[in-house]
Design an enzyme around this catalytic site. Structure first.
Site, short mmCIF file in Angstrom:
data_model
loop_
_atom_site.label_atom_id
_atom_site.label_comp_id
_atom_site.label_asym_id
_atom_site.label_seq_id
_atom_site.Cartn_x
_atom_site.Cartn_y
_atom_site.Cartn_z
N CYS A 127 0.83 -1.20 0.00
CA CYS A 127 0.00 0.00 0.00
C CYS A 127 0.88 1.26 0.00
CB CYS A 127 -0.90 0.00 1.23
SG CYS A 127 0.02 0.03 2.78
N CYS A 172 3.11 1.58 2.97
CA CYS A 172 4.26 0.66 2.92
C CYS A 172 5.36 1.24 2.03
CB CYS A 172 3.83 -0.70 2.40
SG CYS A 172 2.55 -1.47 3.41
#
Length: 80
Positions: free
Chosen positions: A10, A13
């Site tokens: 994501c 991340c």
């Protein structure tokens, strides 16, 4: 030093990976940074909220995105 970024890929991340790489470069550390996206592997660390930062197999942060300065402080405080 072996650093792992745990998360499904994501935006948070990706941001954690970027700030971690910046902190490693600023500190001049000899570190390998690896992304871990496998849910089984992430669960194996006991992480319930991603992204998470693992250094030498120890979870040092999870569930939030720190600043580069915060990651730098975490890494600098670890034993060499």
């Amino acid at each position: 030093m072996h650093i792992k970024i745990l998360g499904p890929g994501c935006a948070n991340c990706v941001t954690l990976e970027r700030v971690t790489s910046e902190a490693v470069a600023e500190l001049g550390l000899d570190a390998q940074v690896e992304k871990v996206t496998d849910y089984g592997a992430i669960a194996g660390y006991g992480v319930m909220r991603t992204p998470a930062l693992v250094v030498d197999e120890e979870v040092v942060l999870s569930g939030r995105v720190p600043t580069t300065a915060q990651v730098r402080e975490i890494l600098a405080a670890l034993p060499a």
